[in-house]
Design an enzyme around this catalytic site. Structure first.
Site, PDB file in Angstrom:
ATOM      1  N   CYS A 198      15.214   9.825   6.178  1.00 22.14           N
ATOM      2  CA  CYS A 198      15.152   9.493   7.604  1.00 22.14           C
ATOM      3  C   CYS A 198      16.502   9.715   8.280  1.00 22.14           C
ATOM      4  O   CYS A 198      16.564  10.097   9.439  1.00 22.14           O
ATOM      5  CB  CYS A 198      14.692   8.060   7.796  1.00 22.14           C
ATOM      6  SG  CYS A 198      15.685   6.860   6.891  1.00 22.14           S
TER       7      CYS A 198
ATOM      8  N   GLU B  68      12.003  16.379  14.006  1.00 22.34           N
ATOM      9  CA  GLU B  68      12.350  16.036  12.621  1.00 22.34           C
ATOM     10  C   GLU B  68      11.701  17.061  11.680  1.00 22.34           C
ATOM     11  O   GLU B  68      10.478  17.135  11.574  1.00 22.34           O
ATOM     12  CB  GLU B  68      11.850  14.623  12.286  1.00 22.34           C
ATOM     13  CG  GLU B  68      12.297  14.164  10.910  1.00 22.34           C
ATOM     14  CD  GLU B  68      11.812  12.761  10.548  1.00 22.34           C
ATOM     15  OE1 GLU B  68      10.634  12.448  10.792  1.00 22.34           O
ATOM     16  OE2 GLU B  68      12.621  11.984  10.008  1.00 22.34           O
TER      17      GLU B  68
ATOM     18  N   LYS C  30       0.852  -1.192   0.000  1.00 23.65           N
ATOM     19  CA  LYS C  30       0.000   0.000   0.000  1.00 23.65           C
ATOM     20  C   LYS C  30       0.888   1.241   0.000  1.00 23.65           C
ATOM     21  O   LYS C  30       1.375   1.670   1.031  1.00 23.65           O
ATOM     22  CB  LYS C  30      -0.925   0.023   1.223  1.00 23.65           C
ATOM     23  CG  LYS C  30      -2.017   1.054   1.084  1.00 23.65           C
ATOM     24  CD  LYS C  30      -2.332   1.810   2.354  1.00 23.65           C
ATOM     25  CE  LYS C  30      -1.315   2.822   2.765  1.00 23.65           C
ATOM     26  NZ  LYS C  30      -1.251   4.044   1.947  1.00 23.65           N
TER      27      LYS C  30
ATOM     28  N   GLU D 125      10.059   1.191  11.016  1.00 20.16           N
ATOM     29  CA  GLU D 125      11.239   2.015  10.701  1.00 20.16           C
ATOM     30  C   GLU D 125      10.739   3.452  10.695  1.00 20.16           C
ATOM     31  O   GLU D 125      10.019   3.855   9.779  1.00 20.16           O
ATOM     32  CB  GLU D 125      11.803   1.643   9.326  1.00 20.16           C
ATOM     33  CG  GLU D 125      12.270   0.201   9.200  1.00 20.16           C
ATOM     34  CD  GLU D 125      13.549  -0.097   9.957  1.00 20.16           C
ATOM     35  OE1 GLU D 125      14.244   0.862  10.361  1.00 20.16           O
ATOM     36  OE2 GLU D 125      13.837  -1.281  10.167  1.00 20.16           O
TER      37      GLU D 125
END
Ligand code: NAD
Length: 502
Positions: free
Chosen positions: A299, A402, A190, A265
């Site tokens: 990331c 972040e 997905k 993750e």
């Protein structure tokens, strides 16, 4: 922000035809039309690219039923057939390499060079796990019970929901599909609603190489509901997710009821520590790369640049100089070194963070804004200039959260006793870099840093054979890791069989 100006760069005829298609879901080995669809846009122009099917709960049920049926056959398949299937997928992707690159550039706002790296690594991942598919085995375990043999066998976990993020759409999908298929699982992929197109092209390849019906399915959906329904579906045995920490938390809550396995993750706020004796040019080059690569939407972006007081001026000056030379543009323009952010709302979020930095007393030394809207080629896109913020304090929000944009925050420090705690003083623990002329000192610091990967005198090195996973809120290694042989174990469950030989 759509613009009436024509895009300066047109897709190739082949990709144009792809974008003009009426896309369908790929489930049970068939392409299935949906009654509703949603738009995906080119973030470099803000213009619609294609209409993508919006899967319903009925489509999801059909995909899960097909995947369960396929799994029952595939788990008994000869390892050799898994080697062949993954090898054929790798070869098919290689023969459509340029097309995948172009679609990823258009849908994900990548540069051509960045998309080439992604597609190349995706192919390498398929090839690597094809190599593993006939080498995975269990053990006979020594035991002290007279006459008994204990065998530990590894079985595929079942139907896997593969949910990749928007920043590495095809690469992260393949990171999940390849090891899952190698050990005998079936997969429902997905993709992110922001970047669904390369997954749909991947579905074409599955049909082309005649992947057994239902073994790999691709469902696209407009919001978070489809992902959530997929995670909660009782016919799904495992979720492999890469994305924001907040989404990972929500998935964890959802899998708790079903006591399902999940790998997570998640996000990062990664320090690059520059010691007083570091090779400053090397540290600057790595820091500039990690600030601008994929517009900082990575990331492992080293967005906390922890630079020793004695070299901070030299470092900052050189970083500003390297980043100011970068050309921003559409990724299909071969001269563009940086593209746009993935969406308008994300661009606004990044600009909001830059505003916060000055409120906290730091100084924007480069960029900090959208490029001039008078530039016709950039006006409709979600571009943000490469940005350097100096004099950031370790506790400032821009040093803690972040940002996921092209923003390097320079945090000066002076005490060697404190640098490990400064580096660790964030909720994330994905990766870190250390630049030092003293390898022993660097290794001592590496031992203190709580992160899944530490690079010394380099940054952001990856290889499909080397596993990767985070600590703390980046996904704690207990929730799995990707790449390498360790990824295979994520998609397996173990069973012990006792055999009486007397
Ligand atoms: P995101 O969390 O917004 O979305 C990721 C995926 O989850 C998408 O496919 C989305 O549709 C789906 N989703 C959203 N809500 C869901 C729900 N409730 N249940 C199930 N699925 C749901 O992430 P993003 O913005 O697309 O990706 C960027 C993030 O991913 C960053 O935080 C980045 O650090 C992280 N990331 C981590 C790694 C890593 O290896 N640790 C790698 C790449 C990206």
């Amino acid at each position: 922000m759509p613009t009436s100006n024509p895009p300066l760069i047109q897709p190739s005829e082949k990709v144009r035809r792809f974008l003009d298609r009426r896309f369908k879901l790929y489930l049970g080995g068939e392409f299935t039309a949906t009654s509703s669809s949603f738009e995906t846009v080119d973030p470099a122009t803000g213009r619609p690219l294609a209409e993508v099917p919006d899967a319903t709960a009925v489509d999801l049920d059909a995909a899960v039923t097909a995947a369960r049926r396929a799994f029952e056959r595939w788990r008994r398949s000869a390892p050799r057939s898994r080697v062949e299937l993954l090898g054929e997928l790798a070869a098919a992707m290689r023969s459509h390499f340029d097309e995948f690159v172009e679609i990823e550039v258009l849908d994900g706002g990548k540069t051509t060079e960045g998309a080439r790296l992604d597609v190349d690594l995706a192919i390498e991942t398929l090839r690597y796990y094809a190599g593993w598919a006939d080498k995975v085995h269990g053990d006979v375990v020594p035991n002290s019970v007279p006459g008994m043999t204990a065998m530990r066998v590894r079985e595929p976990i079942g139907v896997v929901a593969a949910i990749p993020p928007s920043n590495f759409p095809i690469l992260e999908l393949v990171y999940k599909v390849a090891p899952a298929i190698a050990v005998g699982c079936a997969v429902i992929g997905k993709p992110s609603p922001l970047t669904p197109l390369t997954a749909l092209r991947f579905a074409d390849l599955c049909a082309e190489v005649q992947v057994p019906a239902g073994l790999i399915n691709v469902l696209t959906g407009s919001g978070s509901a489809l992902g959530q329904d997929l995670v909660r579906h009782p016919g799904v045995d495992m979720i492999t997710f890469t994305g924001q920490t907040e989404t990972g938390r929500s998935i964890l809550r959802d899998v708790a009821d079903g006591v399902k396995k999940c790998t997570l993750e998640l996000g990062g706020k990664n320090p690059i520590v520059v010691m007083a004796d570091a090779d400053i040019d090397a540290a600057v080059t790595s820091s500039a790369f990690t600030t601008m690569y994929n517009q900082g939407q990575v990331c492992v972006a080293g967005s906390r640049l922890l630079v020793h007081d004695s070299v901070v001026d030299e470092f900052t000056e050189k970083l500003v100089s390297q980043l100011s030379a970068l050309r921003i543009g559409h990724g299909l323009d071969p001269d563009a070194a940086m593209g746009p952010l993935i969406s308008q709302s994300h661009m606004e979020r990044v600009l909001g963070y830059i505003g916060l930095a000055t409120d906290d007393g730091a100084e924007v030394l480069l960029g900090g804004q959208r490029p001039s809207l008078a530039d016709e080629a950039l006006a409709g896109g979600y571009f943000v200039e490469p940005t350097v913020i100096g004099g950031v304090s370790p506790g400032a929000r821009v040093a803690q959260e972040e940002i996921f944009g092209p923003v390097g925050c320079v945090v000066p420090w002076s005490s060697s006793e404190e640098i490990a705690s400064i580096a660790n003083d964030v909720e994330y623990g994905l990766a870190a870099g250390i630049f030092s002329g003293d390898v022993n000192a660097a290794l001592r610091l590496a031992a203190e840093i709580d992160a899944g990967t530490v690079w010394v005198n380099t940054y952001a090195q990856f290889d499909v054979g080397v596993s990767f996973g985070g600590h703390k809120m980046s996904g704690l290694t207990g929730f799995g890791s990707e790449l390498g042989s360790e990824a295979l174990e994520q998609y397996q469950k173990s069973k012990t069989i006792w055999l009486n030989l007397e």
